[in-house]
Design a protein around this motif. Structure first.
Motif, PDB file in Angstrom:
ATOM      1  N   GLU A 207       0.855  -1.266  -0.621  1.00 49.99           N
ATOM      2  CA  GLU A 207      -0.403   0.623  -0.137  1.00 49.99           C
ATOM      3  C   GLU A 207       0.587   1.477   0.215  1.00 49.99           C
ATOM      4  N   TYR A 244      -0.277   9.410 -13.706  1.00 45.07           N
ATOM      5  CA  TYR A 244       1.068   8.621 -13.419  1.00 45.07           C
ATOM      6  C   TYR A 244       1.634   7.258 -13.809  1.00 45.07           C
ATOM      7  N   ILE A 246       2.981   3.292 -13.615  1.00 45.94           N
ATOM      8  CA  ILE A 246       3.507   2.289 -12.071  1.00 45.94           C
ATOM      9  C   ILE A 246       3.894   0.980 -12.851  1.00 45.94           C
ATOM     10  N   VAL A 254      -2.133  -4.043 -10.668  1.00 44.64           N
ATOM     11  CA  VAL A 254      -1.956  -2.634  -9.326  1.00 44.64           C
ATOM     12  C   VAL A 254      -3.293  -2.276  -9.866  1.00 44.64           C
ATOM     13  N   GLY A 256      -5.071   2.303  -8.656  1.00 50.65           N
ATOM     14  CA  GLY A 256      -4.722   2.924  -8.105  1.00 50.65           C
ATOM     15  C   GLY A 256      -6.110   4.120  -7.999  1.00 50.65           C
ATOM     16  N   SER A 257      -5.201   5.828  -7.505  1.00 50.89           N
ATOM     17  CA  SER A 257      -6.523   6.770  -7.976  1.00 50.89           C
ATOM     18  C   SER A 257      -7.045   7.636  -8.962  1.00 50.89           C
ATOM     19  N   VAL A 318      -2.825  11.431  -4.938  1.00 53.36           N
ATOM     20  CA  VAL A 318      -3.257  10.009  -5.793  1.00 53.36           C
ATOM     21  C   VAL A 318      -2.738   8.886  -4.798  1.00 53.36           C
ATOM     22  N   ALA A 319      -3.093   7.514  -4.827  1.00 53.34           N
ATOM     23  CA  ALA A 319      -2.261   6.627  -4.215  1.00 53.34           C
ATOM     24  C   ALA A 319      -2.616   5.650  -4.744  1.00 53.34           C
ATOM     25  N   TRP A 320      -2.014   4.121  -4.184  1.00 52.51           N
ATOM     26  CA  TRP A 320      -2.074   2.894  -5.239  1.00 52.51           C
ATOM     27  C   TRP A 320      -1.426   1.955  -4.204  1.00 52.51           C
ATOM     28  N   SER A 322      -0.045  -2.595  -4.784  1.00 52.08           N
ATOM     29  CA  SER A 322       0.720  -3.405  -5.702  1.00 52.08           C
ATOM     30  C   SER A 322       0.167  -4.689  -4.876  1.00 52.08           C
TER      31      SER A 322
END
Length: 658
Positions: A207, A244, A246, A254, A256-257, A318-320, A322
């Motif tokens: 996270e 973004y 990743i 994955v 994410g936002s 933003v966050a993500w 995986s």
């Protein structure tokens, strides 16, 4: 001679008036109540201006700066690290030139040399991260000030802040500068309940948050906002657009936002079809089942890496997450405008059990649809819930919740964290100074959402306001205290429960649901994607509801004043109950509230009287005439226990046994 006569008449009037002062306007001896303090006429008397008006609305010249981000990073699951680069396009909309920039490096709080670590007790704490040599490694910093090329610049890192010193100032009212930073960091196993790693049998769940350098807010209140990140105080951020990328191992999923831009590159054909089905379905659709997690065919390639591309517009962060361990499901969110969004959840096989994470997407859908109708339409294309090591943390369009939660615990944390998508993701208050403006507001709306979800499935009685009063009175600090200054054990009360109770009191007791809901929604509409202060909130509620609430803001938010109402005495008019009763109530502590009185007569008749807050403006006791027809049996103030009365024992008067 005439002047002397006038003064003599005035003096006689005063003497007569004071001598005949009614008991209804005096305070009981020993009472702490002082109406002159509670109803102070100069409280909160700050004039409005062109930026923020006296009505609580943004002014005609309101401004805020803008930060757009382009981020490219790689997740190394062997070294448990992130490496990448961020390019920030920063627009200075302020009326001032900026000779330097301040950025937040919140990942530095996870270093064993940080202020956050040094201010964590040796016994540990929720936000402590002792013994981990983390933090950002900055490889390069450069800027482009409209010349079409980047040049290196001097910079200074102080704990969780970076200052970039410019050769040429960023001009006011629209000038743009680009900042490029190359960086890396080690992922903490537990990042102060904000991010981290969870080891499951099928792989690690990462996270990832606070994962790129980001701009500090420059505003009209105090210029650059540069309080260090110590853990308890959260975030204050600009709005902008994010793109973004990743790059993660080939077998990872994955999330994410924002919106996934390249599903055809990172998903199998079956997964793409299932996602399309989920976007049209009110029922949860499995995108990647628990029996597929270890199947290599659930990924579009069998080695190397995949790059997941996301876009999130008009966001403050933003966050993500995986992992190769993710089960994945999704369903449609129905929005008031007729548009739809996607609710989805990712979680390990261990959490894919009945009444646990298999219902997460249902919970996401339920709370997002409620808040979209009650406050403001959900503004992101996807709402994602991630099961991991973090017990509960919010980011735009994505939240992190405890992988062990089930039933009402999972509903509660999901509802709470997604409530944050309105406070502070849409209404962007300064969490580092005023956590109650998101945590408290969110605690309040969670109660409404829980009552609404699935016909009140988890809406259980948790005690009356009388039961809550001792806890609300426990902290020695007021709500208006910076979170890093509050005692850790009081943070839950001061940031969450007490302000949440304050809004409930406004809605249920002081204003009523119609007036409160109108004013509250108006506040959200006014300040969506802007930066309100507490004063803007106070003024917006007063303006929308049509009520002077200075007494409430002062007593409940700025002070630690307690409420203690009681019934003092009951007498009969001319000694006869059928001629009416004189009931005296009193206010014995520093706070006051409107009063409800329930009267029960000996003939079984019951009646109620509702008194406004104004009865306490001239003193701490009030006498009213009640049209009784028989002797009074009981008088109860606050019979429904809707007020946080610290001493309920004096709330009831009973007739003496004959």
């Amino acid at each position: 001679m005439r002047k002397i006569a006038l003064w003599a008449g005035f003096w006689a009037f005063c003497v007569s008036s004071f001598a005949q002062t009614s008991p209804s306007s005096t305070s009981t001896p020993g009472s702490k109540y002082d109406p002159l303090a509670l109803f102070h006429p100069l409280f909160n008397m700050q004039p409005g201006n062109d930026y923020r008006t006296g009505s609580g609305a943004p002014g005609p010249n309101y401004w805020q700066n803008r930060s757009d981000y382009q981020i490219n990073v790689t997740l190394d699951d062997q070294q448990n690290s992130i490496t990448g680069e961020v390019t920030i396009t920063y627009k200075n909309n302020s009326p001032e030139s900026l000779a330097y920039l301040w950025l937040q490096l919140d990942q530095n709080a996870f270093s064993d040399t940080s202020r956050a670590t040094k201010t964590t007790p040796v016994s540990g704490g929720r936000f402590g991260n002792q013994g981990f040599a983390g933090g950002l490694t900055i490889s390069s910093v450069s800027v482009d000030q409209g010349k079409g090329k980047f040049s290196t610049v001097p910079y200074l890192v102080t704990d969780t802040r970076m200052q970039i010193r410019l050769a040429e100032s960023v001009k006011p009212k629209g000038d743009v500068i680009k900042v490029k930073i190359a960086y890396s960091f080690k992922i903490p196993e537990y990042g102060s309940d904000r991010m981290g790693q969870l080891r499951r049998k099928d792989g690690i769940i990462y996270e990832i948050a606070q994962w790129y350098p980001r701009m500090c807010v420059y505003d009209d209140i105090e210029g650059w906002n540069v309080l260090p990140y110590l853990g308890a105080g959260e975030f204050y951020l600009d709005y902008g657009d994010y793109e973004y990328n990743i790059t993660a191992p080939w077998d990872h999923i994955v999330v994410g936002s924002g919106e996934l831009l390249n599903p055809n590159e990172v998903l199998t054909a079956d997964q793409q079809k299932r996602l399309d089905q989920a976007r049209k379905s009110d029922q949860t659709v499995i995108i990647r089942g628990k029996d597929e997690v270890t199947n290599a065919n659930s990924r579009p390639k069998k080695s190397g890496t995949l790059t997941w591309k996301f876009r999130c517009e008009n966001s403050r962060d933003v966050a993500w997450a995986s992992s190769r361990a993710f089960v994945w499901d999704a369903a449609k969110i129905n929005l008031p405008s007729g548009k739809t969004a996607l609710a989805q959840s990712v979680y390990p096989v261990e959490s894919a059990t009945n009444d646990s994470w298999n219902r997460s997407t249902e919970y996401v859908k339920g709370c997002v649809e409620f808040y979209s109708k009650y406050l403001y339409e959900f503004s992101y294309p996807v709402a994602t819930n991630v099961a991991g090591i973090v017990g509960g943390m919010e980011y735009p369009g994505i939240i992190f919740c405890d992988h062990r939660d089930k039933k009402d615990a999972l509903w509660g944390v999901t509802d709470h964290e997604f409530g944050h998508n309105w406070f502070p993701m849409i209404v962007g208050n300064n969490e580092r100074k005023f956590p109650w403006m998101d945590e408290g507001f969110n605690t309040f709306i969670n109660g409404l959402s829980t009552a609404n979800f699935n016909k009140g499935e988890y809406n259980r009685e948790r005690g009356t306001m009388h039961d809550l009063a001792p806890a609300l009175a426990f902290p020695t600090e007021p709500i208006m205290t910076i979170p890093d200054v509050q005692q850790p054990r009081a943070l839950g009360i001061l940031a969450y429960y007490k302000p949440g109770i304050g809004l409930k009191l406004l809605r249920d007791v002081i204003l009523g649901p119609d007036r409160f809901d109108f004013a509250f929604k108006n506040y959200v509409q006014r300040w969506a994607f802007k930066h309100p202060t507490p004063y803007d909130f106070f003024r917006s509620i007063e303006d929308g509801a049509g009520e002077d609430l200075g007494w409430f803001w002062r007593g409940f938010f700025y002070e630690t004043w307690r409420l203690d109402q009681g019934v003092k005495d009951v007498k009969y008019v001319d000694g006869s109950a059928d001629k009416g009763s004189l009931i005296t109530i009193e206010n014995l502590d520093k706070m006051a509230m409107p009063a409800t009185i329930e009267v029960t007569e000996s003939n079984g008749k019951k009646g109620r009287v509702n008194l406004p807050i104004e009865v306490w403006q001239r003193g701490g006791s009030w006498t009213l005439k009640y049209n009784s027809t028989s002797p009074i049996k009981t008088v109860v103030v606050d019979p429904d226990e809707k007020l946080p009365d610290i001493n309920p024992k004096n709330n009831t008067w009973r007739a003496e046994a004959q």
